[in-house]
Design a protein around this motif. Structure first.
Motif, PDB file in Angstrom:
ATOM      1  N   LYS A   1       0.830  -1.202   0.000  1.00  0.00           N
ATOM      2  CA  LYS A   1       0.000   0.000   0.000  1.00  0.00           C
ATOM      3  C   LYS A   1       0.862   1.248   0.000  1.00  0.00           C
ATOM      4  O   LYS A   1       0.585   2.214  -0.727  1.00  0.00           O
ATOM      5  CB  LYS A   1      -0.930  -0.003   1.213  1.00  0.00           C
ATOM      6  CG  LYS A   1      -1.921   1.159   1.211  1.00  0.00           C
ATOM      7  CD  LYS A   1      -2.843   1.089   2.404  1.00  0.00           C
ATOM      8  CE  LYS A   1      -3.897   2.207   2.341  1.00  0.00           C
ATOM      9  NZ  LYS A   1      -3.323   3.541   2.174  1.00  0.00           N
TER      10      LYS A   1
ATOM     11  N   ASP B   1       0.820   3.938  -3.005  1.00  0.00           N
ATOM     12  CA  ASP B   1       0.472   5.328  -2.707  1.00  0.00           C
ATOM     13  C   ASP B   1       1.605   6.279  -3.104  1.00  0.00           C
ATOM     14  O   ASP B   1       1.350   7.381  -3.609  1.00  0.00           O
ATOM     15  CB  ASP B   1       0.151   5.496  -1.216  1.00  0.00           C
ATOM     16  CG  ASP B   1      -1.134   4.786  -0.821  1.00  0.00           C
ATOM     17  OD1 ASP B   1      -1.935   4.475  -1.720  1.00  0.00           O
ATOM     18  OD2 ASP B   1      -1.323   4.533   0.384  1.00  0.00           O
TER      19      ASP B   1
ATOM     20  N   HIS C   1       1.939   6.371  -7.043  1.00  0.00           N
ATOM     21  CA  HIS C   1       0.682   6.471  -7.803  1.00  0.00           C
ATOM     22  C   HIS C   1       0.735   7.578  -8.853  1.00  0.00           C
ATOM     23  O   HIS C   1       0.298   7.397  -9.993  1.00  0.00           O
ATOM     24  CB  HIS C   1      -0.489   6.707  -6.856  1.00  0.00           C
ATOM     25  CG  HIS C   1      -1.774   7.038  -7.550  1.00  0.00           C
ATOM     26  ND1 HIS C   1      -2.365   6.176  -8.459  1.00  0.00           N
ATOM     27  CD2 HIS C   1      -2.572   8.135  -7.507  1.00  0.00           C
ATOM     28  CE1 HIS C   1      -3.467   6.725  -8.929  1.00  0.00           C
ATOM     29  NE2 HIS C   1      -3.614   7.915  -8.373  1.00  0.00           N
TER      30      HIS C   1
ATOM     31  N   HIS D   1       0.434   6.825 -12.717  1.00  0.00           N
ATOM     32  CA  HIS D   1      -0.729   7.375 -13.412  1.00  0.00           C
ATOM     33  C   HIS D   1      -0.286   8.127 -14.673  1.00  0.00           C
ATOM     34  O   HIS D   1      -0.882   7.966 -15.749  1.00  0.00           O
ATOM     35  CB  HIS D   1      -1.490   8.316 -12.482  1.00  0.00           C
ATOM     36  CG  HIS D   1      -2.767   8.832 -13.048  1.00  0.00           C
ATOM     37  ND1 HIS D   1      -3.945   8.122 -13.012  1.00  0.00           N
ATOM     38  CD2 HIS D   1      -3.060   9.991 -13.694  1.00  0.00           C
ATOM     39  CE1 HIS D   1      -4.905   8.813 -13.587  1.00  0.00           C
ATOM     40  NE2 HIS D   1      -4.395   9.957 -14.015  1.00  0.00           N
TER      41      HIS D   1
ATOM     42  N   THR E   1     -10.651   9.691 -16.392  1.00  0.00           N
ATOM     43  CA  THR E   1      -9.761   9.652 -15.229  1.00  0.00           C
ATOM     44  C   THR E   1      -9.061  10.981 -15.000  1.00  0.00           C
ATOM     45  O   THR E   1      -8.748  11.339 -13.867  1.00  0.00           O
ATOM     46  CB  THR E   1      -8.707   8.552 -15.391  1.00  0.00           C
ATOM     47  OG1 THR E   1      -7.961   8.774 -16.599  1.00  0.00           O
ATOM     48  CG2 THR E   1      -9.364   7.193 -15.459  1.00  0.00           C
TER      49      THR E   1
ATOM     50  N   ARG F   1      -5.566  13.191 -12.487  1.00  0.00           N
ATOM     51  CA  ARG F   1      -5.498  12.551 -11.175  1.00  0.00           C
ATOM     52  C   ARG F   1      -6.729  11.682 -10.989  1.00  0.00           C
ATOM     53  O   ARG F   1      -7.852  12.116 -11.244  1.00  0.00           O
ATOM     54  CB  ARG F   1      -5.418  13.587 -10.048  1.00  0.00           C
ATOM     55  CG  ARG F   1      -4.100  14.346 -10.033  1.00  0.00           C
ATOM     56  CD  ARG F   1      -3.958  15.154  -8.771  1.00  0.00           C
ATOM     57  NE  ARG F   1      -2.686  15.843  -8.719  1.00  0.00           N
ATOM     58  CZ  ARG F   1      -2.270  16.582  -7.687  1.00  0.00           C
ATOM     59  NH1 ARG F   1      -3.050  16.719  -6.631  1.00  0.00           N
ATOM     60  NH2 ARG F   1      -1.095  17.179  -7.723  1.00  0.00           N
ATOM     61  N   SER F   2      -6.492  10.478 -10.538  1.00  0.00           N
ATOM     62  CA  SER F   2      -7.590   9.543 -10.312  1.00  0.00           C
ATOM     63  C   SER F   2      -7.141   8.549  -9.260  1.00  0.00           C
ATOM     64  O   SER F   2      -5.945   8.309  -9.085  1.00  0.00           O
ATOM     65  CB  SER F   2      -7.951   8.833 -11.614  1.00  0.00           C
ATOM     66  OG  SER F   2      -8.927   7.839 -11.389  1.00  0.00           O
ATOM     67  N   ASP F   3      -8.112   7.968  -8.540  1.00  0.00           N
ATOM     68  CA  ASP F   3      -7.733   6.966  -7.547  1.00  0.00           C
ATOM     69  C   ASP F   3      -7.172   5.739  -8.257  1.00  0.00           C
ATOM     70  O   ASP F   3      -7.598   5.386  -9.363  1.00  0.00           O
ATOM     71  CB  ASP F   3      -8.936   6.592  -6.679  1.00  0.00           C
ATOM     72  CG  ASP F   3     -10.064   6.005  -7.503  1.00  0.00           C
ATOM     73  OD1 ASP F   3     -10.294   4.798  -7.390  1.00  0.00           O
ATOM     74  OD2 ASP F   3     -10.688   6.764  -8.279  1.00  0.00           O
ATOM     75  N   ARG F   4      -6.223   5.099  -7.616  1.00  0.00           N
ATOM     76  CA  ARG F   4      -5.486   4.018  -8.256  1.00  0.00           C
ATOM     77  C   ARG F   4      -6.369   2.844  -8.666  1.00  0.00           C
ATOM     78  O   ARG F   4      -6.242   2.348  -9.796  1.00  0.00           O
ATOM     79  CB  ARG F   4      -4.358   3.543  -7.329  1.00  0.00           C
ATOM     80  CG  ARG F   4      -3.507   2.460  -7.960  1.00  0.00           C
ATOM     81  CD  ARG F   4      -2.412   1.989  -7.030  1.00  0.00           C
ATOM     82  NE  ARG F   4      -1.620   0.964  -7.691  1.00  0.00           N
ATOM     83  CZ  ARG F   4      -0.570   1.210  -8.451  1.00  0.00           C
ATOM     84  NH1 ARG F   4      -0.183   2.451  -8.665  1.00  0.00           N
ATOM     85  NH2 ARG F   4       0.102   0.230  -9.018  1.00  0.00           N
TER      86      ARG F   4
ATOM     87  N   THR G   1      -9.487   2.599  -9.588  1.00  0.00           N
ATOM     88  CA  THR G   1     -10.304   2.899 -10.774  1.00  0.00           C
ATOM     89  C   THR G   1      -9.450   2.938 -12.024  1.00  0.00           C
ATOM     90  O   THR G   1      -9.785   2.322 -13.051  1.00  0.00           O
ATOM     91  CB  THR G   1     -11.028   4.243 -10.585  1.00  0.00           C
ATOM     92  OG1 THR G   1     -11.850   4.178  -9.424  1.00  0.00           O
ATOM     93  CG2 THR G   1     -11.889   4.558 -11.792  1.00  0.00           C
TER      94      THR G   1
END
Length: 377
Positions: free
Chosen positions: A11, A15, A18, A22, A81, A84-87, A89
């Motif tokens: 994790k 994080d 990321h 991305h 996306t 920036r987007s959550d990982r 997704t």
């Protein structure tokens, strides 16, 4: 000489990287969008026109639809996306898009003439590069690459090669490209893990007192500045407790610095038990500790200060077969309008000095420069 740093969790790894992953994923999407058009032209050149009717082959029309679907899906992912987007997704979209790309390429390989072997160069390139550039979890990457590798390997035996040596060369090329991609991916991941571990350790050393493991003075000031501004903006109280150990210098003088270090470690443990989980505990000086108390007014601050002092003094500290009684003094201050961290510390230290002057410890417990600290059996 090798240096070993504490390992980081998956994790923490995800994080931390990321943002980079991305950005890399978006570059891959854009690149394959443009590459789809030359591949589409190659498909059309190889099998686009029926030799008898002169019309476009229906299977080529289906392949054109798939190539365009790959481009459209990539464009949709880039649009939805954003930068920036959550990982989870982004990773799920990228994984499904990669499956669509590989399936489309395999269909193109199957539909190409049995004597055409040029697509194996693209297959080998995909086996090599997909593992390196796709920012997916290792398990997902292995599923993709190995499935594509075995499908390409099966296709080798369905094509017509000019010689067995040529066929053997293609098989070796596929194996080497897949193995190289996996090896490079493992090396890069290992390198990034080591780099992140080193960065985490350096950051921990910058913010942590090496002896007690709690925050150091620099980290305490940084956290206090941020918390004070937040509390003043929200109109909430903030308190600060200063605890000073009495006679620590005499303990170092009579028993040695290592005994004094053990006392400091034990005191920090006791203060952790006496304070709340979200309070910021720090070693502020040689024998001085500070505790930042978020959302604590005068009543709560005074209560925690008294509890901290009583917890520290509750039991003697067992060190080297001796039991040393520890005395401590505390002072606290609560934030006011226009306060700074320095002004709060100044008031807390003034309260600490008043507490020291008001205390009259028993002579049996007192320490001075000529008598060693009391040891209790």
């Amino acid at each position: 000489m090798s240096v070993h740093y504490p390992e980081v969790s998956d994790k923490e790894y995800q994080d931390h990287y990321h943002v980079q992953d991305h950005a890399l994923g978006r570059k891959v999407l854009r690149f394959l969008m443009w590459v789809s058009f030359p591949l589409l032209y190659l498909d059309f050149a190889l099998q686009g026109i029926h030799q008898v009717t002169g019309l476009i082959e229906p299977r080529v029309l289906g392949l054109i639809v798939l190539r365009l679907a790959v481009c459209a899906y990539a464009w949709w992912i880039l649009r939805v996306t954003g930068r920036r987007s959550d990982r989870p997704t982004f990773e799920s979209h990228l994984y499904r898009w990669a499956i669509l790309v590989l399936v489309t390429q395999l269909i193109s390989d199957v539909l190409s003439p049995s004597t055409y072997l040029g697509h194996f160069i693209i297959d080998a390139w995909l086996c090599l590069i997909a593992t390196i550039v796709l920012p997916l979890r290792p398990a997902l990457l292995r599923q993709l690459v190995f499935a594509y590798f075995f499908a390409s390997l099966a296709l080798v035996f369905a094509k017509q090669f000019p010689s067995v040596f040529y066929q053997f060369t293609v098989i070796v090329m596929l194996i080497l490209s897949t193995y190289s991609g996996q090896s490079i991916h493992r090396f890069l991941r290992h390198y990034r893990l080591k780099l992140l571990s080193a960065e985490s350790e350096l950051q921990r050393k910058e913010t942590t007192d090496p002896l007690t493991g709690i925050a150091n003075r620099r980290e305490f000031m940084r956290v206090s500045e941020n918390e004070l501004q937040r509390h003043l903006r929200l109109g909430k109280p903030l308190s600060l407790v200063v605890l000073d150990l009495d006679h620590l210098q005499e303990i170092n003088l009579h028993y040695g610095a290592n005994v004094g270090d053990m006392v400091l470690v034990e005191v920090s443990k006791r203060m952790k038990r006496a304070t709340r989980g979200y309070d910021c505990l720090a070693r502020y000086g040689t024998e001085e500790f500070c505790v930042l108390l978020p959302e604590a007014g005068d009543e709560v601050g005074e209560k925690i200060a008294a509890r901290t002092r009583s917890t520290v003094q509750a039991m003697p500290v067992a060190v080297g077969g001796r039991e040393l009684k520890i005395n401590a003094s505390v002072g606290f201050a609560t934030s006011r309008e226009g306060d700074t961290v320095e002004s709060m510390l100044r008031r807390a230290e003034e309260a600490l000095m008043q507490a020291k002057e008001g205390e009259h410890p028993d002579e049996a417990d007192a320490l001075d420069a000529t008598h060693p600290p009391q040891a209790f059996a």
